[in-house]
Design an enzyme around this catalytic site. Structure first.
Site, PDB file in Angstrom:
ATOM      1  N   ARG A  32      71.311 -35.414 -29.636  1.00  0.00           N
ATOM      2  CA  ARG A  32      71.696 -35.148 -28.245  1.00  0.00           C
ATOM      3  C   ARG A  32      70.764 -35.888 -27.286  1.00  0.00           C
ATOM      4  O   ARG A  32      71.187 -36.393 -26.251  1.00  0.00           O
ATOM      5  CB  ARG A  32      71.679 -33.640 -27.988  1.00  0.00           C
ATOM      6  N   LYS A  85      71.226 -33.352 -21.126  1.00  0.00           N
ATOM      7  CA  LYS A  85      70.168 -32.494 -20.603  1.00  0.00           C
ATOM      8  C   LYS A  85      69.277 -33.284 -19.646  1.00  0.00           C
ATOM      9  O   LYS A  85      68.061 -33.412 -19.844  1.00  0.00           O
ATOM     10  CB  LYS A  85      69.357 -31.874 -21.743  1.00  0.00           C
ATOM     11  N   GLU A  95      79.661 -23.066 -17.434  1.00  0.00           N
ATOM     12  CA  GLU A  95      78.501 -22.511 -18.143  1.00  0.00           C
ATOM     13  C   GLU A  95      77.572 -21.850 -17.148  1.00  0.00           C
ATOM     14  O   GLU A  95      77.711 -22.036 -15.932  1.00  0.00           O
ATOM     15  CB  GLU A  95      77.776 -23.589 -18.942  1.00  0.00           C
TER      16      GLU A  95
HETATM   17  C1  COI Z   1      67.337 -24.120 -23.983  1.00  0.00           C
HETATM   18  O1  COI Z   1      68.047 -23.165 -24.323  1.00  0.00           O
HETATM   19  O2  COI Z   1      66.532 -24.687 -24.733  1.00  0.00           O
HETATM   20  C2  COI Z   1      67.435 -24.642 -22.664  1.00  0.00           C
HETATM   21  O3  COI Z   1      67.477 -25.808 -22.483  1.00  0.00           O
HETATM   22  C3  COI Z   1      67.338 -23.691 -21.594  1.00  0.00           C
HETATM   23  C4  COI Z   1      66.184 -24.024 -20.720  1.00  0.00           C
HETATM   24  C5  COI Z   1      66.678 -24.740 -19.524  1.00  0.00           C
HETATM   25  C6  COI Z   1      65.390 -22.818 -20.407  1.00  0.00           C
END
Ligand code: COI
Length: 359
Positions: A104, A206, A242
């Site tokens: 990812r 992300k 989401e």
């Molecule tokens: C995760 O679940 O690893 C996330 O990326 C959430 C994070 C933004 C706290």
């Protein structure tokens, strides 16, 4: 090897120090939440634009030094990942599907014009980080070691263009539950969107830039007693996408539904795993658009993510309407959570080879 130049001079560590700290950290494992507890070491690897990552190094955890004109600071050229290390009852330390995070990260890196570590480099760096910070992996049942890989443009540039240099960095922190206080009370956001609909945006990676824009919504929602915000699709404003840091599932008459991966929502690794587990249990799982109305009429709603694991939803509020859902140990989300955590912590057989032993 010389530490990457993002380290301040007075924080340079010698590799020979790594792994020497064996005493128990002075923390109360019973009180872990999801806030940063600095650990001993972090990992960093740099490469120039157009080149490949080759060799990284562990170093003492600490502040990093960046040019004021670094790509990450000025133009948000950065992505991150999140994964956990689990201590088992038998003293092993496991990772869960770390190669999925690596893949990812590569997709996100391609989208933002960054080089990315190979899957092998990523997983090896994660393992090194866990081993160096082993004493911070909570005892079984008390929490996990959350690892945060970052990939960012750290070279200096003034114009809007890919950074001349990149840093892959991993730091970690022991964590407990992401949300305090049990099942979630979600507020549907009807003014702001998390990402643009369709595959042209960045909602599916992300990117660091996907997160701060939700603060307006979450700050207001939390001030009004909600646990988190649920975002709608920006094309129609009718379908759920989401929450701020997790995917969403709804259950109706024993069938499970979750928004399809369409470029706007994050392809969660926990999401994908829960779909597999549910199918193996004989449930019908459908990935498709889900309207707010359909969700409000569901039997059960739950969220999934590395940080939230599987967390049930007690209520969803949309404008003036509040829908309430059953929660509790007999619910499907609890069953799915139990199986997932059982595999992650080595208590249940890992038939699909999802776990990777660290030490
Ligand atoms: C995760 O679940 O690893 C996330 O990326 C959430 C994070 C933004 C706290």
């Amino acid at each position: 090897m010389a530490p990457p130049s993002i380290l301040r001079d007075n924080e340079e560590g010698s590799e020979s120090d790594i792994g020497e700290k064996n005493n128990q950290p002075d923390i109360n494992w019973e009180e872990l939440g999801f806030s940063l507890i600095p650990t001993d070491y972090m990992y960093a690897m740099k490469c120039a634009k157009g080149e490949k990552f080759s060799q990284g190094t562990l170093m003492p955890y600490g502040n990093i030094e960046l040019s004021p004109s670094a790509g990450i600071l000025n133009y948000g050229q950065g992505i991150f990942e999140g994964l956990k290390a689990y201590r088992t009852e038998h003293g092993r330390i496991l990772l869960f599907r770390p190669e999925e995070n690596a893949l990812r990260m590569k997709i996100g890196a391609d989208r933002l014009c960054m080089p990315s570590p190979s899957v092998e480099q990523f997983v090896d760096a994660v393992k090194q980080t866990v081993i160096a910070n082993k004493r911070w992996v909570p005892p079984p049942g008390k929490g996990t070691l959350y690892l945060r890989p970052l990939l960012m443009g750290t070279g200096a540039a003034l114009g809007v263009a890919p950074s001349p240099e990149y840093t892959f960095l991993i730091y970690c922190s022991p964590v407990g539950n992401y949300h305090k206080g049990g099942p979630l009370n979600l507020k549907v956001e009807d003014k702001f969107y998390r990402s643009i609909s369709g595959s042209g945006g960045t909602g599916g990676i992300k990117s660091v830039t996907n997160y701060a824009p939700v603060y307006t919504s979450t700050t207001e929602a939390k001030a009004n007693g909600f646990s988190d915000v649920l975002f709608l699709d920006s094309a129609t404003g009718k379908n759920i996408e989401e929450a701020t840091a997790c995917n969403i599932f709804v259950v109706k008459e024993n069938a499970i539904f979750t928004p399809a991966i369409d470029g706007a929502i994050l392809p969660g690794i926990t999401r994908k795993t829960i779909i597999d587990i549910a199918i193996d249990l004989g449930y019908k799982v459908m990935e498709r658009s889900i309207s707010v109305e359909e969700m409000m009429n569901a039997d059960e709603v739950f969220c999934t993510g590395t940080a939230v694991v599987v967390t049930s939803v007690a209520s969803v509020t949309y404008k003036e309407t509040r829908a309430e859902y059953k929660t509790g140990p007999e619910m499907l989300s609890e069953k799915l959570r139990g199986i997932l955590v059982g595999i992650q912590t080595g208590c249940l057989e890992d038939k699909k080879s999802w776990t990777v032993q660290v030490d």
